[in-house]
Design a protein around this motif. Sequence first.
Motif, PDB file in Angstrom:
ATOM      1  N   LEU A  15      14.142  25.495  28.853  1.00 49.95           N
ATOM      2  CA  LEU A  15      15.469  25.513  29.466  1.00 49.95           C
ATOM      3  C   LEU A  15      16.488  24.760  28.613  1.00 49.95           C
ATOM      4  CD1 LEU A  15      14.610  25.085  33.259  1.00 49.95           C
ATOM      5  CD2 LEU A  15      15.015  27.191  31.948  1.00 49.95           C
ATOM      6  N   GLY A  16      15.993  23.870  27.761  1.00 50.14           N
ATOM      7  CA  GLY A  16      16.893  23.209  26.821  1.00 50.14           C
ATOM      8  C   GLY A  16      17.529  24.179  25.845  1.00 50.14           C
ATOM      9  N   GLU A  17      16.908  25.344  25.664  1.00 54.78           N
ATOM     10  CA  GLU A  17      17.459  26.379  24.791  1.00 54.78           C
ATOM     11  C   GLU A  17      18.438  27.294  25.517  1.00 54.78           C
ATOM     12  OE1 GLU A  17      16.844  26.466  21.531  1.00 54.78           O
ATOM     13  OE2 GLU A  17      15.662  24.641  21.832  1.00 54.78           O
ATOM     14  N   GLY A  18      18.449  27.200  26.866  1.00 49.91           N
ATOM     15  CA  GLY A  18      19.351  28.040  27.649  1.00 49.91           C
ATOM     16  C   GLY A  18      18.684  28.520  28.921  1.00 49.91           C
ATOM     17  N   PRO A  19      19.470  29.039  29.876  1.00 52.54           N
ATOM     18  CA  PRO A  19      18.915  29.511  31.151  1.00 52.54           C
ATOM     19  C   PRO A  19      17.858  30.593  30.935  1.00 52.54           C
ATOM     20  CG  PRO A  19      21.306  29.367  31.264  1.00 52.54           C
ATOM     21  CD  PRO A  19      20.939  29.181  29.824  1.00 52.54           C
ATOM     22  N   LYS A  20      16.855  30.594  31.819  1.00 47.63           N
ATOM     23  CA  LYS A  20      15.771  31.558  31.739  1.00 47.63           C
ATOM     24  C   LYS A  20      15.444  32.058  33.143  1.00 47.63           C
ATOM     25  CE  LYS A  20      14.501  30.977  27.278  1.00 47.63           C
ATOM     26  NZ  LYS A  20      15.453  29.934  26.879  1.00 47.63           N
ATOM     27  N   SER A  21      14.915  33.270  33.209  1.00 51.27           N
ATOM     28  CA  SER A  21      14.448  33.823  34.486  1.00 51.27           C
ATOM     29  C   SER A  21      13.002  33.419  34.722  1.00 51.27           C
ATOM     30  CB  SER A  21      14.556  35.346  34.465  1.00 51.27           C
ATOM     31  OG  SER A  21      13.620  35.889  33.543  1.00 51.27           O
ATOM     32  N   VAL A  49      15.572  20.729  37.538  1.00 45.72           N
ATOM     33  CA  VAL A  49      15.885  22.133  37.297  1.00 45.72           C
ATOM     34  C   VAL A  49      16.797  22.612  38.415  1.00 45.72           C
ATOM     35  CG1 VAL A  49      14.864  24.458  37.449  1.00 45.72           C
ATOM     36  CG2 VAL A  49      13.841  22.745  35.959  1.00 45.72           C
ATOM     37  N   ARG A  50      17.700  23.531  38.119  1.00 40.36           N
ATOM     38  CA  ARG A  50      18.516  24.149  39.161  1.00 40.36           C
ATOM     39  C   ARG A  50      18.457  25.669  39.015  1.00 40.36           C
ATOM     40  NH1 ARG A  50      23.709  25.695  37.494  1.00 40.36           N
ATOM     41  NH2 ARG A  50      24.239  25.072  35.365  1.00 40.36           N
ATOM     42  N   ARG A  51      18.714  26.357  40.130  1.00 40.60           N
ATOM     43  CA  ARG A  51      18.660  27.811  40.153  1.00 40.60           C
ATOM     44  C   ARG A  51      20.013  28.346  40.615  1.00 40.60           C
ATOM     45  NH1 ARG A  51      13.835  30.513  43.510  1.00 40.60           N
ATOM     46  NH2 ARG A  51      13.837  28.335  44.145  1.00 40.60           N
ATOM     47  N   ASP A  52      20.536  29.345  39.895  1.00 44.97           N
ATOM     48  CA  ASP A  52      21.846  29.884  40.265  1.00 44.97           C
ATOM     49  C   ASP A  52      21.704  31.130  41.138  1.00 44.97           C
ATOM     50  OD1 ASP A  52      21.305  32.064  38.601  1.00 44.97           O
ATOM     51  OD2 ASP A  52      22.464  31.253  36.924  1.00 44.97           O
ATOM     52  N   ASP A  53      22.827  31.732  41.474  1.00 42.90           N
ATOM     53  CA  ASP A  53      22.831  32.892  42.369  1.00 42.90           C
ATOM     54  C   ASP A  53      22.152  34.113  41.770  1.00 42.90           C
ATOM     55  OD1 ASP A  53      24.194  31.381  44.198  1.00 42.90           O
ATOM     56  OD2 ASP A  53      26.176  32.099  43.592  1.00 42.90           O
ATOM     57  N   ARG A  54      22.005  34.128  40.445  1.00 47.06           N
ATOM     58  CA  ARG A  54      21.347  35.264  39.783  1.00 47.06           C
ATOM     59  C   ARG A  54      19.862  34.993  39.548  1.00 47.06           C
ATOM     60  NH1 ARG A  54      23.878  35.881  34.452  1.00 47.06           N
ATOM     61  NH2 ARG A  54      24.018  33.609  34.577  1.00 47.06           N
ATOM     62  N   HIS A  55      19.370  33.882  40.157  1.00 43.46           N
ATOM     63  CA  HIS A  55      17.959  33.485  40.040  1.00 43.46           C
ATOM     64  C   HIS A  55      17.586  33.139  38.597  1.00 43.46           C
ATOM     65  CE1 HIS A  55      17.304  34.539  44.213  1.00 43.46           C
ATOM     66  NE2 HIS A  55      17.869  35.716  43.980  1.00 43.46           N
ATOM     67  N   GLN A  56      18.571  32.591  37.884  1.00 39.96           N
ATOM     68  CA  GLN A  56      18.328  32.045  36.553  1.00 39.96           C
ATOM     69  C   GLN A  56      18.131  30.535  36.690  1.00 39.96           C
ATOM     70  OE1 GLN A  56      18.870  33.564  33.014  1.00 39.96           O
ATOM     71  NE2 GLN A  56      18.019  35.220  34.260  1.00 39.96           N
ATOM     72  N   PHE A  57      17.169  30.000  35.960  1.00 39.17           N
ATOM     73  CA  PHE A  57      16.889  28.577  36.007  1.00 39.17           C
ATOM     74  C   PHE A  57      17.504  27.892  34.785  1.00 39.17           C
ATOM     75  CE2 PHE A  57      13.586  30.522  38.558  1.00 39.17           C
ATOM     76  CZ  PHE A  57      13.477  29.659  39.638  1.00 39.17           C
ATOM     77  N   SER A  58      18.037  26.698  35.012  1.00 36.29           N
ATOM     78  CA  SER A  58      18.581  25.897  33.913  1.00 36.29           C
ATOM     79  C   SER A  58      18.318  24.427  34.204  1.00 36.29           C
ATOM     80  CB  SER A  58      20.076  26.160  33.740  1.00 36.29           C
ATOM     81  OG  SER A  58      20.774  25.900  34.936  1.00 36.29           O
ATOM     82  N   LEU A  59      18.632  23.563  33.241  1.00 34.84           N
ATOM     83  CA  LEU A  59      18.378  22.132  33.409  1.00 34.84           C
ATOM     84  C   LEU A  59      19.248  21.557  34.519  1.00 34.84           C
ATOM     85  CD1 LEU A  59      18.155  21.004  29.681  1.00 34.84           C
ATOM     86  CD2 LEU A  59      16.261  21.471  31.251  1.00 34.84           C
ATOM     87  N   GLY A  60      18.676  20.626  35.283  1.00 35.86           N
ATOM     88  CA  GLY A  60      19.370  20.048  36.421  1.00 35.86           C
ATOM     89  C   GLY A  60      20.058  18.732  36.117  1.00 35.86           C
ATOM     90  N   SER A  61      20.799  18.241  37.098  1.00 39.86           N
ATOM     91  CA  SER A  61      21.629  17.050  36.910  1.00 39.86           C
ATOM     92  C   SER A  61      20.821  15.773  36.738  1.00 39.86           C
ATOM     93  CB  SER A  61      22.575  16.894  38.107  1.00 39.86           C
ATOM     94  OG  SER A  61      21.841  16.764  39.322  1.00 39.86           O
ATOM     95  N   ARG A  62      19.574  15.762  37.186  1.00 41.82           N
ATOM     96  CA  ARG A  62      18.746  14.552  37.027  1.00 41.82           C
ATOM     97  C   ARG A  62      18.580  14.203  35.551  1.00 41.82           C
ATOM     98  NH1 ARG A  62      14.394  12.183  39.860  1.00 41.82           N
ATOM     99  NH2 ARG A  62      14.191  10.068  38.999  1.00 41.82           N
ATOM    100  N   LEU A  63      18.557  15.220  34.718  1.00 42.52           N
ATOM    101  CA  LEU A  63      18.384  14.975  33.289  1.00 42.52           C
ATOM    102  C   LEU A  63      19.618  14.326  32.680  1.00 42.52           C
ATOM    103  CD1 LEU A  63      16.471  18.213  32.354  1.00 42.52           C
ATOM    104  CD2 LEU A  63      15.581  15.897  32.325  1.00 42.52           C
TER     105      LEU A  63
END
Length: 261
Positions: A15-21, A49-63
């Motif tokens: 996910l550090g490289e970008g959002p992933k499904s 980790v967080r998930r958007d409306d398109r069900h893509q995962f990306s790094l979350g705010s805890r990081l």
Amino acid sequence: MSQSLQRALAILGELGEGPKSLDELSVTLGVHKSTALRLLQTLEADRFVRRDDRHQFSLGSRLFELGTASLQQHQIRDVAMPHLEELGKATGGQAVHLAMLENAQPIYIGKVESTHAVRMYSRIGLPAPLHATGVGKVLASELPERRLAEALAATDFRPFTANTITDPVAFGEVLQKVRDRGWAEDSSEHESFINCIAAPLRDAGGTIVAAVSISVPDVTLSRDEVHALLPQLLEATAAIEEDWAGMSRSERSHHRLKRTP
């Protein structure tokens, strides 16, 4: 390390490289989607980790929180950054980096962006190749024999350009040259269009604790012109070391006062 932990860390790296499904992550991890989803849900619950409306995962705010805490713990960065910003301005808006060695890899902990249109790819928190960067050579140059052997064993000596040093013996000769002259260079060894010079930051005992570099695209300055920036680089590292030593003395004095009955 447990398999679940390894997979969770691999997810964060991806996910550090970008959002992933979910499908992309399960393929990368080589696991069933249900296994990847369980890991993602655990990471999501703790805001890694967080998930958007398109069900893509990306790094979350805890990081962000952990990243800020990590940088705050690198006190030398706080001391160095004002000097690095001045160095960037004094050299005509060139990119300046601060790196430390962590688990046998140089890690960028500070960066002043170039003001020029052509920029090198680097980010705070990313590792840099030991054998192909100026900061890597500086940080490796005075390692104790055992630690140097460990660092070399962990280095793959992958060729990034035609100039990359790919032989450990040749790299050892380069490190001797760095020790002799007190600074290092990356002559289009990591990125074919970048020349770099780097110098050490030493603690009060003379041990190298970090490295500072100036990186310049060859369309901006030639290799010789980059070398001509060396006096400014060494002036900046000397100023950082002086401030760092002053802070250390102040902290030691504060510690003694706290213990005085």
